[in-house]
Write a protein that holds these residues in place. Structure first.
Motif, PDB file in Angstrom:
ATOM      1  N   PRO A 190       0.828  -1.207   0.000  1.00  0.00           N
ATOM      2  CA  PRO A 190       0.000   0.000   0.000  1.00  0.00           C
ATOM      3  C   PRO A 190       0.862   1.256   0.000  1.00  0.00           C
ATOM      4  O   PRO A 190       1.927   1.288   0.616  1.00  0.00           O
ATOM      5  CB  PRO A 190      -0.796  -0.118   1.305  1.00  0.00           C
ATOM      6  CG  PRO A 190       0.080  -0.929   2.200  1.00  0.00           C
ATOM      7  CD  PRO A 190       0.934  -1.820   1.323  1.00  0.00           C
ATOM      8  N   ARG A 191       0.412   2.268  -0.704  1.00  0.00           N
ATOM      9  CA  ARG A 191       1.104   3.556  -0.673  1.00  0.00           C
ATOM     10  C   ARG A 191       0.106   4.676  -0.931  1.00  0.00           C
ATOM     11  O   ARG A 191      -0.939   4.474  -1.557  1.00  0.00           O
ATOM     12  CB  ARG A 191       2.244   3.599  -1.688  1.00  0.00           C
ATOM     13  CG  ARG A 191       1.876   3.312  -3.113  1.00  0.00           C
ATOM     14  CD  ARG A 191       3.127   3.160  -3.978  1.00  0.00           C
ATOM     15  NE  ARG A 191       2.842   2.745  -5.343  1.00  0.00           N
ATOM     16  CZ  ARG A 191       2.633   3.577  -6.351  1.00  0.00           C
ATOM     17  NH1 ARG A 191       2.669   4.889  -6.144  1.00  0.00           N
ATOM     18  NH2 ARG A 191       2.381   3.131  -7.565  1.00  0.00           N
ATOM     19  N   ALA A 192       0.434   5.844  -0.420  1.00  0.00           N
ATOM     20  CA  ALA A 192      -0.421   7.013  -0.585  1.00  0.00           C
ATOM     21  C   ALA A 192      -0.186   7.648  -1.952  1.00  0.00           C
ATOM     22  O   ALA A 192       0.960   7.774  -2.389  1.00  0.00           O
ATOM     23  CB  ALA A 192      -0.157   8.021   0.525  1.00  0.00           C
ATOM     24  N   VAL A 193      -1.265   8.031  -2.613  1.00  0.00           N
ATOM     25  CA  VAL A 193      -1.179   8.695  -3.913  1.00  0.00           C
ATOM     26  C   VAL A 193      -2.221   9.814  -3.971  1.00  0.00           C
ATOM     27  O   VAL A 193      -3.131   9.877  -3.150  1.00  0.00           O
ATOM     28  CB  VAL A 193      -1.427   7.700  -5.083  1.00  0.00           C
ATOM     29  CG1 VAL A 193      -0.376   6.608  -5.114  1.00  0.00           C
ATOM     30  CG2 VAL A 193      -2.836   7.104  -4.991  1.00  0.00           C
ATOM     31  N   GLN A 194      -2.068  10.682  -4.960  1.00  0.00           N
ATOM     32  CA  GLN A 194      -3.092  11.662  -5.282  1.00  0.00           C
ATOM     33  C   GLN A 194      -3.713  11.252  -6.612  1.00  0.00           C
ATOM     34  O   GLN A 194      -2.983  11.001  -7.584  1.00  0.00           O
ATOM     35  CB  GLN A 194      -2.492  13.065  -5.374  1.00  0.00           C
ATOM     36  CG  GLN A 194      -2.084  13.643  -4.028  1.00  0.00           C
ATOM     37  CD  GLN A 194      -1.549  15.058  -4.154  1.00  0.00           C
ATOM     38  OE1 GLN A 194      -0.626  15.314  -4.917  1.00  0.00           O
ATOM     39  NE2 GLN A 194      -2.122  15.973  -3.398  1.00  0.00           N
ATOM     40  N   VAL A 195      -5.032  11.150  -6.652  1.00  0.00           N
ATOM     41  CA  VAL A 195      -5.687  10.635  -7.849  1.00  0.00           C
ATOM     42  C   VAL A 195      -5.567  11.637  -8.997  1.00  0.00           C
ATOM     43  O   VAL A 195      -5.596  12.857  -8.790  1.00  0.00           O
ATOM     44  CB  VAL A 195      -7.174  10.305  -7.592  1.00  0.00           C
ATOM     45  CG1 VAL A 195      -7.306   9.256  -6.507  1.00  0.00           C
ATOM     46  CG2 VAL A 195      -7.966  11.551  -7.207  1.00  0.00           C
ATOM     47  N   ASP A 196      -5.410  11.104 -10.220  1.00  0.00           N
ATOM     48  CA  ASP A 196      -5.371  11.968 -11.392  1.00  0.00           C
ATOM     49  C   ASP A 196      -6.794  12.244 -11.868  1.00  0.00           C
ATOM     50  O   ASP A 196      -7.768  11.793 -11.248  1.00  0.00           O
ATOM     51  CB  ASP A 196      -4.515  11.345 -12.500  1.00  0.00           C
ATOM     52  CG  ASP A 196      -5.027   9.977 -12.958  1.00  0.00           C
ATOM     53  OD1 ASP A 196      -6.244   9.719 -12.879  1.00  0.00           O
ATOM     54  OD2 ASP A 196      -4.199   9.148 -13.416  1.00  0.00           O
ATOM     55  N   ARG A 197      -6.929  12.972 -12.951  1.00  0.00           N
ATOM     56  CA  ARG A 197      -8.261  13.395 -13.397  1.00  0.00           C
ATOM     57  C   ARG A 197      -9.143  12.206 -13.793  1.00  0.00           C
ATOM     58  O   ARG A 197     -10.330  12.169 -13.486  1.00  0.00           O
ATOM     59  CB  ARG A 197      -8.138  14.383 -14.562  1.00  0.00           C
ATOM     60  CG  ARG A 197      -7.567  15.729 -14.146  1.00  0.00           C
ATOM     61  CD  ARG A 197      -7.664  16.759 -15.263  1.00  0.00           C
ATOM     62  NE  ARG A 197      -7.121  18.034 -14.835  1.00  0.00           N
ATOM     63  CZ  ARG A 197      -7.803  18.946 -14.149  1.00  0.00           C
ATOM     64  NH1 ARG A 197      -9.053  18.711 -13.814  1.00  0.00           N
ATOM     65  NH2 ARG A 197      -7.239  20.090 -13.805  1.00  0.00           N
ATOM     66  N   ASP A 198      -8.556  11.230 -14.478  1.00  0.00           N
ATOM     67  CA  ASP A 198      -9.335  10.073 -14.892  1.00  0.00           C
ATOM     68  C   ASP A 198      -9.793   9.263 -13.679  1.00  0.00           C
ATOM     69  O   ASP A 198     -10.959   8.862 -13.591  1.00  0.00           O
ATOM     70  CB  ASP A 198      -8.499   9.193 -15.824  1.00  0.00           C
ATOM     71  CG  ASP A 198      -9.271   7.976 -16.306  1.00  0.00           C
ATOM     72  OD1 ASP A 198     -10.322   8.162 -16.951  1.00  0.00           O
ATOM     73  OD2 ASP A 198      -8.829   6.839 -16.044  1.00  0.00           O
ATOM     74  N   GLN A 199      -8.899   9.052 -12.721  1.00  0.00           N
ATOM     75  CA  GLN A 199      -9.260   8.331 -11.505  1.00  0.00           C
ATOM     76  C   GLN A 199     -10.294   9.105 -10.696  1.00  0.00           C
ATOM     77  O   GLN A 199     -11.237   8.523 -10.138  1.00  0.00           O
ATOM     78  CB  GLN A 199      -8.010   8.083 -10.662  1.00  0.00           C
ATOM     79  CG  GLN A 199      -7.003   7.147 -11.296  1.00  0.00           C
ATOM     80  CD  GLN A 199      -5.663   7.172 -10.597  1.00  0.00           C
ATOM     81  OE1 GLN A 199      -5.268   8.182  -9.991  1.00  0.00           O
ATOM     82  NE2 GLN A 199      -4.925   6.077 -10.671  1.00  0.00           N
ATOM     83  N   ALA A 200     -10.129  10.429 -10.640  1.00  0.00           N
ATOM     84  CA  ALA A 200     -11.064  11.271  -9.898  1.00  0.00           C
ATOM     85  C   ALA A 200     -12.469  11.173 -10.471  1.00  0.00           C
ATOM     86  O   ALA A 200     -13.461  11.113  -9.738  1.00  0.00           O
ATOM     87  CB  ALA A 200     -10.580  12.720  -9.903  1.00  0.00           C
TER      88      ALA A 200
END
Length: 251
Positions: A190-200
């Motif tokens: 597991p790791r922390a990420v910031q979602v991109d536009r497509d994922q958002a």
């Protein structure tokens, strides 16, 4: 000496946050127009917009296209159990709190280099790529997953497509068992990420929202990778619980 005066949008965001906290703006409340807010709180449209975006990223507000900005109703946190204790059932395809899910598989998809490394195959080898979208009981998106399975293992069988055939919708463990392959372990990172536009867009959250990405790989009894997947869950919706069996030291 550094200037400790908060930026204009931070001051406005603090004021918005206070109104939400004290109930002046209850859940579901529609915020006035940016022009009205600017006149009340003192700030141009860009300041108000950035203050709203800050609180949207925090999960306190939500933008509804064509309808304005609203105070977001609190959402129940969901619990995802990983590494179940010995003797308990294996982790299901969909964790508790999921009411429905959708899957779309594409066969003969060349494995990208990073996926190939996780599956211990050559880059470009054909795989079945499956995208999953999971909805909660309010039918809101709360999780996505992208799974990869080598066609060298499942190709030409009735379980080649996770979303088709007699075992459609069953777990990787069940589908591999149909091929007399026993899945014996899973490795997760597991790791922390910031979602991109497509994922958002798929998760119904603003781009840049903090999420947890779980890179999971299933292995068979020969320690061969048989499937790998990326599970993406918004950090403000999920608690991820790990139950790790420990072996007692020898007496």
């Amino acid at each position: 000496m550094a200037d400790s005066t908060p930026a204009g949008y931070q001051r406005v965001a603090d004021a918005f946050r206070e109104r939400i906290t004290d109930g002046t703006w209850p859940p579901g409340h529609r915020l006035p127009s940016r022009a009205q807010l600017g006149a009340e709180f003192g700030g141009g449209e860009n300041v108000i917009r950035k203050a709203q975006e800050t609180l949207i990223a925090e999960g306190l507000l939500e933008g509804r296209p064509g309808a304005g900005t609203y105070v977001r109703a609190p959402r129940t946190r969901l619990h995802m159990q990983r590494c179940p204790a010995p003797g308990t059932p294996p982790v299901p395809l969909a964790p508790p709190g999921i009411s429905t899910w959708d899957a779309h598989s594409t066969a003969k998809t060349p494995a990208p280099a990073d996926i190939a490394a996780r599956l211990d195959i050559a880059a470009g080898e054909p795989c079945v790529r499956t995208e999953y979208e999971f909805l909660d009981t309010a039918r809101q998106p709360v999780m996505t997953a992208i799974s990869w399975e080598p066609m060298a293992i499942t190709g030409g069988t009735v379980v080649v497509l996770p979303d088709g055939g007699p075992l459609a919708g069953r777990s990787v463990i069940d589908r591999m068992a149909h091929l007399d392959i026993t899945v014996t372990r899973a490795a997760e990172r597991p790791r922390a990420v910031q979602v991109d536009r497509d994922q958002a867009q798929k998760l119904g959250v603003p781009a840049g929202t903090l999420a947890i990405l779980i890179e999971r790989t299933f292995f068979d009894a020969t320690d061969r990778p048989v499937e790998t997947a990326d599970l993406l869950v918004p950090a403000d919706r999920w608690d991820i619980d790990y139950n790790i069996p420990l072996t007692a030291p020898p007496a």
